[in-house]
Write a protein that holds these residues in place. Sequence first.
Motif, PDB file in Angstrom:
ATOM      1  N   VAL A 218       0.957  -1.024  -0.012  1.00  0.00           N
ATOM      2  CA  VAL A 218       0.108  -0.026   0.007  1.00  0.00           C
ATOM      3  C   VAL A 218       0.937   1.253  -0.084  1.00  0.00           C
ATOM      4  N   ARG A 219       0.965   1.967  -1.013  1.00  0.00           N
ATOM      5  CA  ARG A 219       1.678   3.266  -0.957  1.00  0.00           C
ATOM      6  C   ARG A 219       0.821   4.320  -0.405  1.00  0.00           C
ATOM      7  N   PRO A 220       1.538   5.502   0.228  1.00  0.00           N
ATOM      8  CA  PRO A 220       1.037   6.448   0.861  1.00  0.00           C
ATOM      9  C   PRO A 220      -0.077   7.266  -0.057  1.00  0.00           C
ATOM     10  N   GLN A 221      -1.253   7.475   0.511  1.00  0.00           N
ATOM     11  CA  GLN A 221      -2.407   8.071  -0.355  1.00  0.00           C
ATOM     12  C   GLN A 221      -3.398   8.343   0.404  1.00  0.00           C
ATOM     13  N   PRO A 222      -4.480   9.326   0.150  1.00  0.00           N
ATOM     14  CA  PRO A 222      -5.416   9.499   1.158  1.00  0.00           C
ATOM     15  C   PRO A 222      -6.637   8.900   0.805  1.00  0.00           C
ATOM     16  N   TYR A 223      -7.558   8.452   1.937  1.00  0.00           N
ATOM     17  CA  TYR A 223      -8.860   7.963   1.781  1.00  0.00           C
ATOM     18  C   TYR A 223      -9.840   9.025   1.415  1.00  0.00           C
ATOM     19  N   VAL A 224     -10.805   8.632   0.744  1.00  0.00           N
ATOM     20  CA  VAL A 224     -11.730   9.643  -0.009  1.00  0.00           C
ATOM     21  C   VAL A 224     -13.172   9.281   0.610  1.00  0.00           C
ATOM     22  N   ALA A 225     -13.627  10.445   1.569  1.00  0.00           N
ATOM     23  CA  ALA A 225     -14.851  10.222   2.161  1.00  0.00           C
ATOM     24  C   ALA A 225     -16.173  10.022   1.209  1.00  0.00           C
ATOM     25  N   ARG A 226     -17.101   9.272   1.701  1.00  0.00           N
ATOM     26  CA  ARG A 226     -18.204   9.085   0.611  1.00  0.00           C
ATOM     27  C   ARG A 226     -19.445   8.430   1.526  1.00  0.00           C
ATOM     28  N   GLU A 227     -20.521   8.086   0.920  1.00  0.00           N
ATOM     29  CA  GLU A 227     -21.583   7.446   1.579  1.00  0.00           C
ATOM     30  C   GLU A 227     -21.330   5.996   1.250  1.00  0.00           C
ATOM     31  N   TYR A 228     -21.625   5.146   2.294  1.00  0.00           N
ATOM     32  CA  TYR A 228     -21.586   3.654   2.206  1.00  0.00           C
ATOM     33  C   TYR A 228     -22.465   3.033   2.872  1.00  0.00           C
ATOM     34  N   ALA A 229     -23.002   2.085   2.220  1.00  0.00           N
ATOM     35  CA  ALA A 229     -24.054   1.061   2.804  1.00  0.00           C
ATOM     36  C   ALA A 229     -23.475  -0.128   3.434  1.00  0.00           C
ATOM     37  N   ILE A 230     -24.143  -0.429   4.393  1.00  0.00           N
ATOM     38  CA  ILE A 230     -23.602  -1.844   5.132  1.00  0.00           C
ATOM     39  C   ILE A 230     -24.604  -2.913   5.129  1.00  0.00           C
ATOM     40  N   GLU A 231     -24.010  -4.136   4.483  1.00  0.00           N
ATOM     41  CA  GLU A 231     -24.602  -5.124   4.088  1.00  0.00           C
ATOM     42  C   GLU A 231     -24.946  -6.015   5.106  1.00  0.00           C
ATOM     43  N   PRO A 232     -26.097  -6.717   5.332  1.00  0.00           N
ATOM     44  CA  PRO A 232     -26.545  -7.706   6.752  1.00  0.00           C
ATOM     45  C   PRO A 232     -25.260  -8.748   6.905  1.00  0.00           C
ATOM     46  N   ASP A 233     -25.245  -8.752   8.268  1.00  0.00           N
ATOM     47  CA  ASP A 233     -24.179  -9.746   8.966  1.00  0.00           C
ATOM     48  C   ASP A 233     -24.186 -11.004   8.313  1.00  0.00           C
ATOM     49  N   ALA A 234     -23.268 -11.740   7.509  1.00  0.00           N
ATOM     50  CA  ALA A 234     -23.365 -13.090   7.211  1.00  0.00           C
ATOM     51  C   ALA A 234     -23.286 -14.165   8.192  1.00  0.00           C
ATOM     52  N   SER A 235     -22.433 -13.823   9.490  1.00  0.00           N
ATOM     53  CA  SER A 235     -22.118 -14.555  10.526  1.00  0.00           C
ATOM     54  C   SER A 235     -23.464 -14.756  11.094  1.00  0.00           C
TER      55      SER A 235
END
Length: 420
Positions: A218-235
Motif C-alpha cells: 500500500v503506497r501513501p495515499q489519502p482515503y476519500v470520504a463517501r456514502e457507504y451502505a452496510i450489508e447484513p451480517d453473514a455470520s
Amino acid sequence: MVHVQIPGSKSITARALLLAAAAGGQTTLVDPLLSDDTEAFVEGLRALGYVVEQGTRTTGDVTSSVWTIHGSATGPQVDDVSVFCRDGATTARFLPALATTGSGTFRFDASDQMRRRPMAPLTDALADLGARLEFPGEPDHHPVTVTGTGALPGGTVTLDAGTSSQFLTALLLVAPLARDGMTIEVTDLVSVPYVRITTEMMRAFGVDVEVDGRTYRVRPQPYVAREYAIEPDASSASYFFAAAALLGESITVPHLGAGALQGDLAFVDVLEQMGARVEKTETATTVTGTGTLRGLTVNMRDISDTMPTLAAIAPFADGPVRIEDVYNTRVKECDRLEACASNLRRAGIHVETGHDWIEIHPGTYQPVHVETFRDHRIAMAFSIAGLKVDGITLDDPACVKKTFPTFHDVLADTVARLRG
C-alpha cells in the motif's frame, strides 16, 4: 417462506468506521450495526476526537439508520486520552493502530475477556514499523499505551496472521496513512475472506492495495470520504440459515446475495452439502431444509465464526460431522472449540476433539443448561438447537448484545411466522 431482516455486518461496520475516520471530510454510513462492539468503537472514535453523529433518514417508506463521521487524514484529533474498548476485538486492535498515525499519548484498555486475547503479531509489527508502544501489564496484551509522533514511518514488515486476520486488517487500514506506506509480508493467514473485505472496502474509499500472493503493498495515499451502505451480517444470518435446514423450512435473508463481501455466506454451501437446498440471487439468499442433514467432513478455516453454528446442529445429522482447521476458534471470546464440545457432551452427545478439529456424532440431545462463556456465538448457535429440543437453556442470553442485541426477539418472531 419467511424473510428475516438481519442487522448490519459487524466486520463491515468496524472497517467502515475506521475508514471514515481516516478519510478527510464527511462519510455517511447507511444501516450500520448497532451493538455493544460497535458502540465501543464509536465511543473510542469520539474519545480520540472524531465527531460521530448518529441518526435516521427516511426515503419514501424506508427508514435507515445513518451515521456521519467527520474524518481526518492526520490521525486522532486529541493528544492525550484514555480509551476503553470493552469486549470488542476490532475496537481493541484497530484503534491502537489508528493512534500510531497521530501525535500524542493514547492509552487503551479493555475488558478482562479482551485482556486475555493476545495481540503480539500486531504489536510486534507496529513496533517494527516505527510505532512506540508500552504495556503496563502483560506484554503484548491490553492495556497498551501508544505514543504517536505525528506519522507512522511505515516500511516493510513480516506478519503472522495465523490466529487472527484482524492483525493484517489493522495494518492494512492504516497503511496508506504511514509516511512510507507499507509492504506486509504474511507468513500465515487465517480467515482469508475477511481480508478480502478489507481490501475491497479500502478500494471503495479510494485506496488501492496491491496483492501478490501473501504480500500486500500500500503506497501513501489519502482515503476519500463517501456514502457507504452496510450489508447484513453473514455470520448472524448463519443461525437462521441453520434453523431452516434443521426445521425443514425455507428462510430468505434479503440484501445478502451472490455479490456479498462477506465470506461467511459460504456457510450456506456447507448446509447444501448436508442436504439443504440453497438459492442465491444478487439480492438475497434462501435456504430450504429437506428434512435430511447428512454428515460430512469440512474445512472451516476461512469461515470459522460459523463453526459453532454447525457444531450445535451437527447431532441431528445422519452421520458424524467433522470440522477441521479451526484452531483459531480457541483464541476468540472463549475457546469456542472446547465450549462447543463441553456443552454437547453435557447434552449427551459423543464428541471428539483435537488441536484444530472437532468431530460430533449423531445423537439425541438431553436437556442442558448451556454455558456460553459470555460468548455471543455460543449463545446464538445453541439457541438454534433449542428450536428442535425442549430443555435447552442459556446461562447468559444477554451476551448476544455484542453483535446482535435483538437476536432472541428476531428468532422468536421468525419461529412464530414459520408456524403460521
